[in-house]
Structure formats: structure tokens, C-alpha cells
Design a protein around this motif. Structure first.
Motif, PDB file in Angstrom:
ATOM      1  N   SER A 176     140.704  80.559  50.493  1.00  0.00           N
ATOM      2  CA  SER A 176     141.683  80.494  49.407  1.00  0.00           C
ATOM      3  C   SER A 176     141.587  81.743  48.541  1.00  0.00           C
ATOM      4  N   LEU A 177     142.678  82.061  47.881  1.00  0.00           N
ATOM      5  CA  LEU A 177     142.721  83.165  46.932  1.00  0.00           C
ATOM      6  C   LEU A 177     142.895  82.602  45.531  1.00  0.00           C
ATOM      7  N   PHE A 178     142.351  83.311  44.527  1.00  0.00           N
ATOM      8  CA  PHE A 178     142.369  82.818  43.155  1.00  0.00           C
ATOM      9  C   PHE A 178     143.005  83.833  42.217  1.00  0.00           C
ATOM     10  N   SER A 179     143.716  83.324  41.234  1.00  0.00           N
ATOM     11  CA  SER A 179     144.371  84.168  40.237  1.00  0.00           C
ATOM     12  C   SER A 179     143.363  84.650  39.199  1.00  0.00           C
ATOM     13  N   ASN A 180     143.870  85.406  38.241  1.00  0.00           N
ATOM     14  CA  ASN A 180     143.088  85.714  37.051  1.00  0.00           C
ATOM     15  C   ASN A 180     142.796  84.419  36.296  1.00  0.00           C
ATOM     16  N   VAL A 181     141.817  84.442  35.428  1.00  0.00           N
ATOM     17  CA  VAL A 181     141.396  83.247  34.689  1.00  0.00           C
ATOM     18  C   VAL A 181     141.953  83.287  33.272  1.00  0.00           C
ATOM     19  N   ILE A 182     142.578  82.182  32.871  1.00  0.00           N
ATOM     20  CA  ILE A 182     143.057  82.001  31.500  1.00  0.00           C
ATOM     21  C   ILE A 182     142.015  81.210  30.713  1.00  0.00           C
ATOM     22  N   GLU A 183     141.671  81.686  29.530  1.00  0.00           N
ATOM     23  CA  GLU A 183     140.762  80.952  28.661  1.00  0.00           C
ATOM     24  C   GLU A 183     141.566  80.345  27.515  1.00  0.00           C
ATOM     25  N   LEU A 184     141.523  79.027  27.418  1.00  0.00           N
ATOM     26  CA  LEU A 184     142.269  78.314  26.393  1.00  0.00           C
ATOM     27  C   LEU A 184     141.298  77.540  25.506  1.00  0.00           C
ATOM     28  N   THR A 185     141.303  77.845  24.208  1.00  0.00           N
ATOM     29  CA  THR A 185     140.488  77.092  23.248  1.00  0.00           C
ATOM     30  C   THR A 185     141.294  75.899  22.754  1.00  0.00           C
ATOM     31  N   VAL A 186     140.757  74.715  22.930  1.00  0.00           N
ATOM     32  CA  VAL A 186     141.464  73.482  22.581  1.00  0.00           C
ATOM     33  C   VAL A 186     140.614  72.650  21.636  1.00  0.00           C
ATOM     34  N   THR A 187     141.254  72.118  20.602  1.00  0.00           N
ATOM     35  CA  THR A 187     140.610  71.152  19.720  1.00  0.00           C
ATOM     36  C   THR A 187     141.324  69.818  19.893  1.00  0.00           C
ATOM     37  N   PRO A 188     140.761  68.891  20.671  1.00  0.00           N
ATOM     38  CA  PRO A 188     141.435  67.602  20.879  1.00  0.00           C
ATOM     39  C   PRO A 188     141.265  66.684  19.677  1.00  0.00           C
ATOM     40  N   TYR A 189     142.109  65.689  19.604  1.00  0.00           N
ATOM     41  CA  TYR A 189     142.041  64.728  18.506  1.00  0.00           C
ATOM     42  C   TYR A 189     141.771  63.332  19.055  1.00  0.00           C
ATOM     43  N   GLU A 190     141.204  62.499  18.204  1.00  0.00           N
ATOM     44  CA  GLU A 190     140.909  61.132  18.600  1.00  0.00           C
ATOM     45  C   GLU A 190     142.177  60.304  18.487  1.00  0.00           C
ATOM     46  N   GLU A 191     142.490  59.622  19.529  1.00  0.00           N
ATOM     47  CA  GLU A 191     143.695  58.805  19.537  1.00  0.00           C
ATOM     48  C   GLU A 191     143.456  57.550  20.353  1.00  0.00           C
ATOM     49  N   ILE A 192     144.191  56.520  20.022  1.00  0.00           N
ATOM     50  CA  ILE A 192     144.222  55.358  20.895  1.00  0.00           C
ATOM     51  C   ILE A 192     145.205  55.688  22.003  1.00  0.00           C
ATOM     52  N   ALA A 193     144.699  55.834  23.198  1.00  0.00           N
ATOM     53  CA  ALA A 193     145.534  56.270  24.317  1.00  0.00           C
ATOM     54  C   ALA A 193     145.779  55.106  25.268  1.00  0.00           C
ATOM     55  N   PHE A 194     146.901  55.176  25.949  1.00  0.00           N
ATOM     56  CA  PHE A 194     147.262  54.139  26.903  1.00  0.00           C
ATOM     57  C   PHE A 194     147.514  54.742  28.272  1.00  0.00           C
ATOM     58  N   LEU A 195     147.240  53.968  29.298  1.00  0.00           N
ATOM     59  CA  LEU A 195     147.734  54.222  30.640  1.00  0.00           C
ATOM     60  C   LEU A 195     148.706  53.095  30.957  1.00  0.00           C
ATOM     61  N   TYR A 196     149.945  53.467  31.207  1.00  0.00           N
ATOM     62  CA  TYR A 196     150.969  52.479  31.524  1.00  0.00           C
ATOM     63  C   TYR A 196     150.923  52.185  33.019  1.00  0.00           C
ATOM     64  N   MET A 197     151.415  50.997  33.396  1.00  0.00           N
ATOM     65  CA  MET A 197     151.277  50.533  34.769  1.00  0.00           C
ATOM     66  C   MET A 197     152.631  50.120  35.341  1.00  0.00           C
TER      67      MET A 197
END
Length: 351
Positions: free
Chosen positions: A143-164
Motif C-alpha cells: 500500500s501507499l500512504f499520503s502525507n500525515v495531517i495532524e488535527l488537535t481536537v478537544t472533545p466534549y462530554e455528551e450523552i450520546a446515542f446509537l440508533y438502531m
């Protein structure tokens, strides 16, 4: 099949190149190259306020396979596979992969938050996600690979759902049944009633065109798969179940619930005497008990198992696994009703 097709094509190209060499016609495959990956941001702070907005996009040019005699010897348009890889390590020793069929990918705040949490990022803390694109043409080629993107993320606390969506919700375009991650950490649960062979999938949003859709792996019913090769998830038997899904470990499970039982000092803490009955139409569990002693309160056990004992830590009518004994103020005959239909909050009433 793609690998086999490509192998046959490359073999054919080699043979043709050899046979045409006398005529000066050599078939050459081109367009398999390292992709160029671009991003719209390098730092994203996520919150409830931007959860529904587009906050981050990726674009890439992965090339297009072709050969010098494409009008004579074609090549499958699906021979080139592009896969986004996400990791918290710049070595990509552990990755989350998503196969993409287009040349871009956009994320709402909620979708990016779900991705960050699935990678194990802590809420309220900035961390770096490393992103690259993998290009592949066959399992037996490098396989071949692209350049690497660095993303700084600050996630937040949430009540999350998975729908079915699927049979459990009454259709693939309906999202009435769901499981909940109360901590927003990628670990979900909920109680559902299902018939044998009911099919469904998990989705992060109430839509078939946005968010992430999880099916089962073609080789493992209980392994979650978010690739284009995913299968439906199904129940081999019907009944009432505790469903758990973990989008970090990419696993889901079901525990058949054979019954709920009220136990306490009044029945000698017997785990299987006072059984609750289930009303499928109302989605309620109910039992009437003559509670003669109240000093230590009561617990509600799933399957008569103390490892699945539910109590009330805050005396507010909300059930929690392993919670404190439920207080009964004075002896008497009580009707206890339990509602587990809302995975965000399990509740009970005593009258």
C-alpha cells in the motif's frame, strides 16, 4: 475478487507487454501513487454549540488507475481502494480505518466528537489525531500512504446515542430504538425486545446519509464493522435483551433477560421469588409485593443475578447498576413498576 481481477489484469498486461514488444507496444499501469491529503483545520474545539455544524473536512487526490492501452485493456474502477486511517500515535501502530469511495469527507461537530471519543480521547482535553490516506490495489501489493495531517481536537462530554434502524424500529428509515452512552465514551447500552431474525444496524445519527453506520463483520456477528463490506446485525433468537455496544473495541453483545426479581429482607433476600411480569405494549415490568420488613430496603435483580442488581443511589426514582438499596418507608403491599425503555435513564415507581 478485486485482488484476483487485478492479478489477472497484471498477468495479462505482462503477457501483452511481452507479446507486443516486437511491435513496440508495451502495456504500462499508471496512476497508483501516494495521495495528497488536505484539511480545512488544524485545531477544533468541540461543544454542544457546534455539534450540528460542519467543523472539519478532508480532501485528497488519490490518482486514477489507467494503462497505456486502456481502450484495449480496461481495468476495474474499483481496483484502487482508498482508506482513511486515524490514530493517536504518529507511528500509526494502532489505527481506526474507514474505507472511502469519494475524494472528500466532512464532519459535523457531533461526528468528529464521536470519532475522537472512539479513539480514546478524554473530554475537555486537547489531544492530537494523526490522519493519513492509504491507497491499495491488491492484497498482495504494498500500500501507499499520503502525507500525515495532524488535527488537535478537544472533545466534549455528551450523552450520546446509537440508533438502531431496521426491524427493531419498524423500518430502515426509522430510529425509535436506541442505546445510550451516558458518559459519551463510546460505550453504549440499552434494553430491547426483539423477535428471532430481527435485523438492524447501529448509526450515530438519525440519518442514512450522515454520521457513522456500524454493521457486523462478515466473519463475526459480534464484531462491529463500519466499512462498505459490513453486514446487517441480527438476533438468532427472540426475547428481551440487554444490548451493549463499544465503538472503541468495535464489539457488541446481547444478554438475554429471563426475568427481573425484587429481593429484600422481607423474602430473605431470595433472588428468584418475587418475579416481575413484562407488558410488551407498555414496555413496563411490574410486581406486587407484601413487604413486611423495611429496614434494609430492596434491590431489583436481572436474571436473579446479584452481579446485575439495580438500586437507587440518589433516592430519585432512577435505577443504576450496583446502586444503593431502594428505600421502603413502612411495611405494606406495594406495586413496583420499572421502565427500562429509555436507555438514558432507567426509572421505577413504588405505590
Amino acid at each position: 475478487m478485486k485482488s484476483l481481477n487485478l492479478y489477472i489484469f497484471l498477468l495479462l498486461a505482462t503477457l501483452l507487454g511481452t507479446s507486443c514488444e516486437n511491435d513496440g507496444d508495451r502495456v504500462v499501469l499508471s496512476g497508483f501513487q501516494e495521495a495528497e491529503l488536505k484539511a480545512t483545520a488544524t485545531n477544533v474545539v468541540l461543544s454542544n454549540e457546534n455539534s450540528g455544524k460542519l467543523v472539519f473536512s478532508l480532501m485528497w487526490d488519490a490518482g486514477q488507475l489507467q494503462n497505456t492501452y486502456s481502450e484495449r485493456y480496461g481495468i476495474s474502477a474499483t481496483a484502487l481502494t482508498t482508506t482513511l486511517q486515524f490514530s493517536t500515535q504518529n507511528t500509526f501502530s494502532e489505527v481506526k480505518e474507514v474505507v472511502e469511495t469519494s475524494s472528500s469527507k466532512s464532519y459535523t461537530g457531533k461526528a468528529l466528537n464521536s470519532l475522537a471519543l472512539s479513539l480514546g480521547l478524554e473530554t475537555g482535553k486537547a489531544a492530537t489525531i494523526f490522519i493519513r490516506l492509504k491507497s491499495s490495489i491488491a492484497a498482495n501489493t504494498q500500500s501507499l500512504f499520503s502525507n500525515v495531517i495532524e488535527l488537535t481536537v478537544t472533545p466534549y462530554e455528551e450523552i450520546a446515542f446509537l440508533y438502531m434502524p431496521g426491524d427493531l424500529s419498524g423500518g430502515w428509515d426509522k430510529y425509535t430504538t436506541k442505546v445510550c452512552s451516558r458518559a459519551g465514551n463510546g460505550e453504549y447500552e440499552g434494553f430491547v425486545e426483539a423477535a428471532q431474525w430481527n435485523n438492524f444496524k447501529f448509526t450515530t445519527e438519525m440519518s442514512s446519509t450522515s454520521g457513522i453506520t456500524y454493521g457486523s463483520s462478515p466473519t463475526d456477528l459480534y464484531a462491529l464493522d463500519d466499512s462498505k463490506d459490513q453486514w446487517n446485525i441480527w438476533f438468532e433468537e427472540g426475547g428481551y435483551f440487554l444490548i451493549k455496544a463499544n465503538t472503541n473495541a468495535m464489539k457488541w453483545s446481547k444478554t438475554a433477560i429471563t426475568g427481573f426479581y425484587v429481593t429484600g429482607e422481607f423474602n430473605g433476600w431470595n433472588p428468584t421469588v418475587n418475579a416481575m411480569t413484562y407488558d410488551s405494549a407498555k414496555k413496563l415490568w411490574t410486581v406486587t409485593c407484601n413487604i413486611t420488613t423495611t429496614l434494609y430496603g430492596i434491590q431489583i435483580l436481572a436474571n436473579g443475578d446479584w452481579a446485575m442488581a439495580y438500586g437507587d443511589d440518589n433516592k430519585n426514582g432512577e435505577l443504576t447498576l450496583g446502586g444503593a438499596n431502594i428505600v421502603i418507608n413502612e411495611p405494606g403491599t406495594y406495586t413496583i413498576t420499572m421502565d427500562l425503555s429509555n436507555p438514558e435513564k432507567y426509572t421505577y415507581t413504588i405505590k
